[in-house]
Enzyme design. Structure first.
Site, short mmCIF file in Angstrom:
data_model
loop_
_atom_site.label_atom_id
_atom_site.label_comp_id
_atom_site.label_asym_id
_atom_site.label_seq_id
_atom_site.Cartn_x
_atom_site.Cartn_y
_atom_site.Cartn_z
N GLU A 110 -9.73 -1.61 5.52
CA GLU A 110 -8.59 -1.71 6.34
C GLU A 110 -8.83 -1.74 7.96
O GLU A 110 -8.52 -2.74 8.87
CB GLU A 110 -7.62 -0.45 5.96
N SER A 148 1.39 6.65 2.63
CA SER A 148 2.05 7.46 3.32
C SER A 148 3.35 8.08 2.66
O SER A 148 3.85 7.16 1.83
CB SER A 148 2.38 6.96 4.92
N SER A 158 4.73 -1.50 4.25
CA SER A 158 4.81 -2.86 4.50
C SER A 158 5.00 -3.66 3.33
O SER A 158 4.09 -3.53 2.24
CB SER A 158 3.60 -2.81 5.48
N GLN A 174 0.76 -1.15 -0.01
CA GLN A 174 0.18 0.04 0.05
C GLN A 174 0.89 1.06 -0.07
O GLN A 174 1.76 1.56 0.79
CB GLN A 174 -0.87 -0.08 1.24
N GLY A 175 0.82 2.09 -0.93
CA GLY A 175 1.21 3.40 -0.90
C GLY A 175 0.55 4.55 -0.76
O GLY A 175 0.09 5.27 -1.87
#
Ligand SMILES: Cc1cc2nc3c(=O)[nH]c(=O)nc-3n(C[C@H](O)[C@H](O)[C@H](O)COP(=O)(O)OP(=O)(O)OC[C@H]3O[C@@H](n4cnc5c(N)ncnc54)[C@H](O)[C@@H]3O)c2cc1C
Lengths: 396, 377
Positions: free
Chosen positions: A245, A130, A162, A127-128
């Site tokens: 999420e 931040s 992550s 997941q991009g």
């Protein structure tokens, strides 16, 4: 009811017989801490096995590789995996937020292309969201996605990614139009990680292990069909992703269990630890602390149960869902801190020390507990969400 | 630790009683009525009570044979929670404790003599505590001595709620070295025997009772194992209903506080936009969510006749402490106004302190929970 009970027994037996042997290295405690190839391969193989047994994506449509069964089957599996504390399956982002998102709003082609790989762990997702200069304030995201013919050109960087080193795909929030107001300038992409110009660099965590990456984008060109929804829909997509999420919406494919210790394990630790020549579990103050943790833990379990009864949630139907992360993760963090305090003088030992209590797993677990009080929206942001969206208080 | 049950069900009867009681309390029990009751000498609103009795609420858990609805304590919980939310000051809980004791330990004639009257609106209460303030209900100094067909009572009971309006009072006494329970009628408890106590929750009317010289028929005395069973049943019900009232109270005081935070302005902003207040409210909400879950879980076990001791004590701890936290923050978040008698925050804080300390505070119950849950090493 009989059928479900039978299913539960079947799952219970399968997990008991098929749980992988303990590895000779420390396992990560959640998908946010996968830091070495051996950890990753071990967990990926485990996910494959669980999927092949039919225990992942049980409620996802058959035509894309799911089981086509009611969600209750998956819930049973999840509960049983947590109860038996089997290793977690690593493709959490794919199974629990990218997957549900694609199923909810993706094109037919996207469903055909991605879902199966999510389930069998051929394609790990990351997941991009931040960036180095913004995290909580997600809408301020700056990574640039510039349209160029049939492609978008990506420049900038994402951070705290992550599984960044292992992922085949990323769900990416990027700015397609810097002129527009902050929400409207954002778009959402499904990005192949092997695109030239994308480079994940591992970052060392506070435990000393690796676990996430900074992911650099330098003139990385992706096909325009990677766009999810329309240009400018990014914020909407990101919010939808966050509801998956944070567990507010159902539809997850399962495997969210952790391998980290719980209250029971802390009680066992108190039984083994010594205080004044006696088991720490005999100390009245320690007993009182433990009971406090048990009451809280039980309160959260019962609250999840109460959430299934509409008549007991009707004043604020979103209260249980929106407060779950805050309740559960803060409880965990304090519990792990308490577990360290049970170890007397040995509390100061860390992973790698021969005399560390259980290899230092408690110290590591305490540090790792911050992954969920920070990742996925910090506790402070969660408390804001509860205040504003559940209670109706004004924004900051 | 053996795994704890997470059973939680909500019957159709509970759904409809919760619904009806929520509406009833919203319409009939405003803060203004509560304040009127506080100001009155008796603290009792006969009209309101008659309506409650008329709805059949006093007999909800009393078997149909005795004129009740034949439901369980779990259904009573669904009534008491909304009452707690509106700070209702009615002798419903007292009456339920009285009924519960009789149901658990009363002989057939005792049940027949009193339960039907409760269903038609008579008020009962329990007199269990004494001047030392010990929460252990088995520790009893007041005594009863047999004289032929009569037993003579002596000693003093304290913190007896609703004693001035009760038709019957169930008094715990020491009878031949063991706990016993005597049903005393209002006629035997004239004004001279009652002394009003000033308690922190001003919606309540509490009394100490002088028992010396009261005689009750031997047949109205519950003794031996029956008395033990009755005392346990009262304690269980008291814990559950106090926790239910507190859960309701948290919701009430949270609403009050959120409303103020959405209105009051400081430094040019609504004060609810300041995180130290906003996050405080989130914490109150979390207490509320957990407390309600504990309460309805304990109610589920009680209704199913399962061992509910752990669940009841947990419910009492969580709900009692969470309501005190909520009331305490409510006073603070109202600023100078919060320090006044006019601000409703104090009403909730006072109620919270009453409930927190009724039938054992958090430390008391956690000590026992530790013994129940953590077998010493
Ligand atoms: C283990 C781990 C894994 C992660 N994995 C991913 C991932 O895979 N993909 C991804 O995109 N991100 C990931 N993250 C990033 C995570 O989502 C962010 O760290 C988080 O949202 C906080 O953003 P930040 O780090 O920029 O902190 P900041 O926003 O700079 O916050 C710093 C501090 O200020 C507080 N704060 C900020 N704003 C407010 C406010 N309005 N009110 C009150 N307090 C405030 C925060 O609570 C925090 O304590 C991960 C993080 C961790 C720890």
């Amino acid at each position: 009811m009989g059928e479900l009970d039978e299913f539960r027994r079947e799952v219970e037996a399968w997990l008991r017989q098929n749980r992988p042997p303990e590895p000779d290295f420390l396992l990560p405690e959640s998908f946010m801490e996968v830091g070495s190839d051996e950890q990753f391969e071990y967990l990926r193989n485990w996910q494959r096995k669980v999927y092949e047994a039919g225990y992942l994506g049980m409620a996802w449509p058959r035509e894309y590789g799911g089981g086509g069964k009611p969600q209750v089957y998956q819930n049973i599996v999840n509960a049983e995996m947590a109860r038996q504390k089997v290793p977690f399956v690593p493709n959490t982002i794919g199974l629990n937020w990218a997957g549900p998102l694609i199923l909810a709003v993706g094109s037919e082609e996207a469903k055909k292309r991605y879902i199966k790989g999510i389930l069998n762990a051929d394609d790990i997702w990351c997941q991009g969201f931040s960036e180095p200069d913004q995290g909580s304030d997600l809408a301020n995201c700056q990574l640039s996605a510039r349209r160029d013919g049939n492609e978008y050109v990506l420049n900038g960087s994402k951070i705290w990614t992550s599984l960044g080193s292992y992922a085949s795909y990323m769900i990416l929030l990027a700015r397609t139009n810097p002129q527009k107001p902050r929400y409207e300038g954002l778009s959402f992409f499904l990005v192949p990680m092997k695109t030239p110009g994308i480079e994940p660099r591992p970052i060392k965590k506070l435990t000393g292990e690796y676990g996430f990456t900074q992911t650099f984008f330098t003139d990385a060109r992706i096909p325009a069909e990677c766009l999810m929804g329309k240009e400018g829909d990014g914020w909407k997509m990101a919010m939808l992703t966050l509801t998956f999420e944070r567990g507010v919406t159902g539809g997850q494919a399962g495997g969210l269990s952790r391998v980290s210790p719980g209250v029971d394990d802390v009680i066992a630790l108190a039984r083994r630890s010594r205080r004044d020549g006696r088991p720490a579990l005999d100390d009245p103050l320690i007993r009182d602390q433990l009971v406090r943790f048990i009451i809280e833990d039980q309160g959260d379990r019962l609250t999840a149960k109460r959430g299934e009864i509409a008549a007991l949630c009707n004043e604020r139907p979103n209260a249980i869902g929106l407060s779950a992360k805050l309740r559960v993760t803060e409880h965990r963090r304090r519990l792990m801190q308490f577990a360290i305090s049970l170890q007397g003088a040995n509390a100061v030992r860390f992973v790698g020390d021969a005399d560390a209590v259980e290899g230092g797993k408690w110290q590591r677990a305490y540090f790792n507990s911050f992954s969920s009080t920070i990742g996925g929206g910090t506790s402070q942001i969660q408390a804001n969400i509860v205040g504003e969206r559940v209670l109706g208080l004004p924004k900051d | 630790m053996t795994p704890l049950s997470n059973k939680l069900t909500f019957s159709d009867e509970q759904v409809s009683l919760l619904d009806v009681a929520t509406t009833f309390c919203r319409e009939k029990i405003s803060i203004a009525t509560v304040r009127r009751q506080i100001a009155s000498e008796s603290g009792f609103d006969r009209e309101l009570w008659n309506e409650i009795a008329g709805l059949g609420w006093t007999g909800v858990m009393i078997p149909e044979d005795f004129g009740g609805s034949g439901l369980s304590l779990a259904e009573v919980v669904a009534l008491v929670e909304p009452m707690g939310r509106h700070l209702a000051a009615v002798p419903l809980v007292s009456t339920q404790l009285f009924a519960r004791a009789l149901l658990a330990g009363g002989s057939e004639p005792i049940k027949r003599a009193f339960l039907p009257q409760l269903c038609s609106g008579s008020i009962g209460t329990v007199a269990l505590f004494e001047s030392e303030g010990d929460w252990d209900l088995g520790h009893i100094e007041a005594s009863a001595v047999q004289e032929g067909d009569t037993v003579r009572l002596s000693g003093r009971k304290t913190l007896v709620c609703d004693a001035a309006v009760a038709d019957f009072v169930l008094v715990s006494v020491n009878f031949s070295g063991a706990p016993a329970l005597a049903v005393v009628k209002a006629a035997d408890l004239p004004k001279e025997r009652r002394e009003r106590e000033l308690v922190i929750d001003e919606t309540r009317r509490c009394f100490s009772l002088r028992l010396d010289g009261i005689g009750v028929p031997l047949s109205s005395l519950i003794t031996g194992e029956r008395a033990q069973a009755a005392l346990k049943a009262v304690r269980d019900a008291a814990l559950l209903l106090a926790a239910a009232e507190a859960a309701g109270g948290i919701a009430g005081v949270l609403e009050l506080t959120v409303e103020y935070l959405n209105t009051r302005v400081a430094f040019g902003r609504k004060i609810g936009s300041y995180q130290s207040l906003k996050h405080g409210c989130s914490e109150i909400l979390i207490g509320l969510e957990r407390a309600r879950s504990h309460v309805y879980h304990a109610a589920t076990l009680i209704a199913a006749g399962e061992d509910a001791e752990v669940a009841l004590r947990m419910a009492k701890v969580e709900a009692g402490d969470s309501m005190v936290f909520a009331g305490d923050r409510a006073v603070q978040f109202h600023g100078g106004f919060g320090f006044t008698w006019d601000c409703d925050a104090q009403l909730y804080l006072r109620r919270a302190l009453w409930l927190q300390n009724a039938f054992g505070d958090a430390t008391h119950h956690r000590r026992r929970l530790a013994d129940l849950l953590l077998t010493a090493a």
